[in-house]
Design a protein around this motif. Structure first.
Motif, mmCIF file in Angstrom:
data_model
loop_
_atom_site.group_PDB
_atom_site.id
_atom_site.type_symbol
_atom_site.label_atom_id
_atom_site.label_comp_id
_atom_site.label_asym_id
_atom_site.label_seq_id
_atom_site.Cartn_x
_atom_site.Cartn_y
_atom_site.Cartn_z
ATOM 1 N N ASP A 132 0.805 -1.229 0.000
ATOM 2 C CA ASP A 132 0.000 0.000 0.000
ATOM 3 C C ASP A 132 0.834 1.273 0.000
ATOM 4 O O ASP A 132 0.532 2.222 -0.710
ATOM 5 C CB ASP A 132 -0.940 0.016 1.221
ATOM 6 C CG ASP A 132 -2.049 -1.006 1.071
ATOM 7 O OD1 ASP A 132 -2.401 -1.307 -0.091
ATOM 8 O OD2 ASP A 132 -2.539 -1.510 2.093
ATOM 9 N N ASN A 133 1.887 1.293 0.808
ATOM 10 C CA ASN A 133 2.697 2.513 0.927
ATOM 11 C C ASN A 133 4.170 2.216 0.669
ATOM 12 O O ASN A 133 4.944 1.988 1.607
ATOM 13 C CB ASN A 133 2.529 3.117 2.333
ATOM 14 C CG ASN A 133 1.119 3.600 2.563
ATOM 15 O OD1 ASN A 133 0.616 4.430 1.808
ATOM 16 N ND2 ASN A 133 0.467 3.069 3.592
ATOM 17 N N PRO A 134 4.561 2.209 -0.608
ATOM 18 C CA PRO A 134 5.967 1.938 -0.926
ATOM 19 C C PRO A 134 6.894 2.922 -0.208
ATOM 20 O O PRO A 134 6.638 4.133 -0.198
ATOM 21 C CB PRO A 134 6.031 2.138 -2.447
ATOM 22 C CG PRO A 134 4.619 1.956 -2.919
ATOM 23 C CD PRO A 134 3.758 2.460 -1.820
ATOM 24 N N SER B 145 5.922 -2.306 -7.277
ATOM 25 C CA SER B 145 4.468 -2.319 -7.111
ATOM 26 C C SER B 145 3.755 -1.913 -8.400
ATOM 27 O O SER B 145 2.593 -2.248 -8.607
ATOM 28 C CB SER B 145 4.052 -1.399 -5.960
ATOM 29 O OG SER B 145 4.206 -0.050 -6.324
ATOM 30 N N LEU B 146 4.456 -1.210 -9.272
ATOM 31 C CA LEU B 146 3.852 -0.762 -10.528
ATOM 32 C C LEU B 146 4.066 -1.743 -11.672
ATOM 33 O O LEU B 146 3.180 -1.965 -12.492
ATOM 34 C CB LEU B 146 4.440 0.599 -10.928
ATOM 35 C CG LEU B 146 4.062 1.799 -10.058
ATOM 36 C CD1 LEU B 146 4.929 3.000 -10.407
ATOM 37 C CD2 LEU B 146 2.595 2.148 -10.225
ATOM 38 N N ALA C 10 10.388 7.283 -3.051
ATOM 39 C CA ALA C 10 9.373 6.646 -3.905
ATOM 40 C C ALA C 10 8.774 7.623 -4.910
ATOM 41 O O ALA C 10 8.417 7.244 -6.023
ATOM 42 C CB ALA C 10 8.270 6.052 -3.030
ATOM 43 N N PHE C 11 8.682 8.928 -4.551
ATOM 44 C CA PHE C 11 7.954 9.871 -5.403
ATOM 45 C C PHE C 11 8.625 10.115 -6.760
ATOM 46 O O PHE C 11 8.006 10.661 -7.671
ATOM 47 C CB PHE C 11 7.742 11.210 -4.674
ATOM 48 C CG PHE C 11 8.974 12.068 -4.552
ATOM 49 C CD1 PHE C 11 9.443 12.821 -5.632
ATOM 50 C CD2 PHE C 11 9.663 12.145 -3.349
ATOM 51 C CE1 PHE C 11 10.571 13.609 -5.512
ATOM 52 C CE2 PHE C 11 10.799 12.935 -3.217
ATOM 53 C CZ PHE C 11 11.250 13.670 -4.311
ATOM 54 N N ILE C 12 9.891 9.725 -6.891
ATOM 55 C CA ILE C 12 10.594 9.910 -8.166
ATOM 56 C C ILE C 12 9.837 9.234 -9.307
ATOM 57 O O ILE C 12 9.848 9.694 -10.440
ATOM 58 C CB ILE C 12 12.034 9.346 -8.088
ATOM 59 C CG1 ILE C 12 12.883 10.230 -7.172
ATOM 60 C CG2 ILE C 12 12.692 9.270 -9.467
ATOM 61 C CD1 ILE C 12 14.257 9.682 -6.910
#
Length: 371
Positions: A128-130, A139-140, A167-169
């Motif tokens: 749920d929260n990488p 996860s993608l 992760a936001f990259i």
């Protein structure tokens, strides 16, 4: 113009100031351009080697969805019909980019979108929260694509382990369930026939240009112009008073080869961490060249430090906080404007650079500017 000899001092001779200079010239304004390198054109500069236009600072493919910008650029040059279709080399096997049905067929021998979707779903990390880049990518897209085509390349690009990257990259991964190798979705795309240099010669026509001139060693020069447009690093302009902003830099190794075709494609990425360079460019393929020799460039990503060329702003929250402080400082000053990737600390594509330059000129000069 008043007491000043020039209407504008343009610091940097790249695309942003080139477009600005063209608009200024149309209105009869006089520009002084200073450039620390020995040539105009910024990172778009091409050098003719063996009759081939070599992109000296990395591959530049013009692409846009903005018809106004496309029409504007077509006033400056004629584009060929080059379509960017890079390949990825992993352990001497080649895969199409962006990830599409050709890629998945090569990876898994699967032929239909439904089979591929099922395979990705089987491999995906259910989380749920990488917590980091690696978890987010897994996860993608799942393990195979990540391990072979993303992990090593990303670690080389950023100079650190994927588990230590935020992760936001990677908010999403462009996946196509069609056999389409065109990297960009934009309807307008190409390379200027004969390279980019002629664009800059046209845009800076009528300007006084001082090449090999360091602005910071010649700051008095601002007194010769009514207004200044600065396209260097905004943090350097303010003497790093809020600390240095972070960038990634690049290093290029150019080589003339005594063959007419080295790799059969303009751009091939090398996705293994163990291969030190990120990609090899073969420049003649940008213009469908048939010269007897070829020129290839190995591109290496490296950490930026003062003295190196900054190429990519690193858009972390900490850097954005610093940049906002510099921006506030800039907004308090009269007659100095900042533009481009380094002046605005933004990862601009070329079309967005053109848009931003036109927008700034319009803001400074009212409605007569290009719309």
């Amino acid at each position: 113009m008043g007491k000043h000899k020039y209407d504008y001092l343009l610091v940097g001779a790249g695309l942003f100031n080139a477009v600005f200079a063209r608009e200024a010239s149309k209105q009869g304004k006089k520009c002084l351009v200073i450039e620390k390198r020995g040539h105009i054109g910024g990172n778009l500069y091409c050098e003719n080697i063996e009759g081939i236009n070599v992109h000296k600072y990395g591959a530049h493919i013009f692409h846009t969805s903005n018809k106004h910008v496309w029409d504007y650029m077509n006033e400056l040059c004629e584009f060929n019909h080059y379509i960017n279709s890079p390949l990825a080399n992993y352990k001497n096997k080649l895969y199409n980019l962006p990830f599409n049905m050709n890629t998945f067929n090569r990876l898994w021998g699967l032929n239909t979108p439904e089979q591929v979707k099922q395979k990705i779903e089987e491999q995906r990390l259910k989380i749920d929260n990488p917590a980091n880049f690696e978890e987010q990518a897994l996860s993608l897209i799942g393990t195979d694509v990540y391990q072979k085509l993303i992990k090593g390349y990303t670690e080389k690009q950023w100079g650190q382990d994927a588990k230590s990257l935020p992760a936001f990259i990677i908010k999403r991964i462009p996946i196509r369930f069609t056999y389409n190798n065109n990297y960009f979705n934009d309807p307008y795309q190409g390379i200027p026939i004969g390279g980019y240099n002629s664009i800059f010669e046209k845009c800076f026509e009528g300007c006084d240009i001082y090449a090999n001139t360091d602005f910071f060693a010649n700051k008095e020069i601002v007194k010769s112009a009514n207004k200044t447009v600065f396209t260097g690093m905004i943090d350097q302009y303010y003497d790093y008073c809020y600390g240095q902003l972070d960038y990634r830099s690049l290093n290029f190794e150019h080589e003339v080869m005594n063959v007419d075709n080295f790799q059969g494609n303009a751009v091939i990425n090398y996705t293994e961490r163990e291969v030190p360079f990120t990609r090899i460019l073969e420049h003649k393929h940008f213009e469908f060249g048939t010269q007897p020799k070829t020129v290839v460039t190995k591109e290496y990503s490296q950490e930026w430090r003062v003295g190196l060329e900054p190429y990519y702003p690193i858009n972390t929250a900490e850097n954005q906080e610093k940049f906002v402080k510099y921006e506030i400082l800039a907004n308090q000053q009269k007659n100095i404007y900042f533009g481009g990737r380094l002046g605005e600390y933004k990862y601009y594509d070329m079309d967005k650079t053109v848009e931003a330059a036109l927008s700034l000129f319009k803001k400074m000069n009212g409605s007569h500017a290009y719309r």
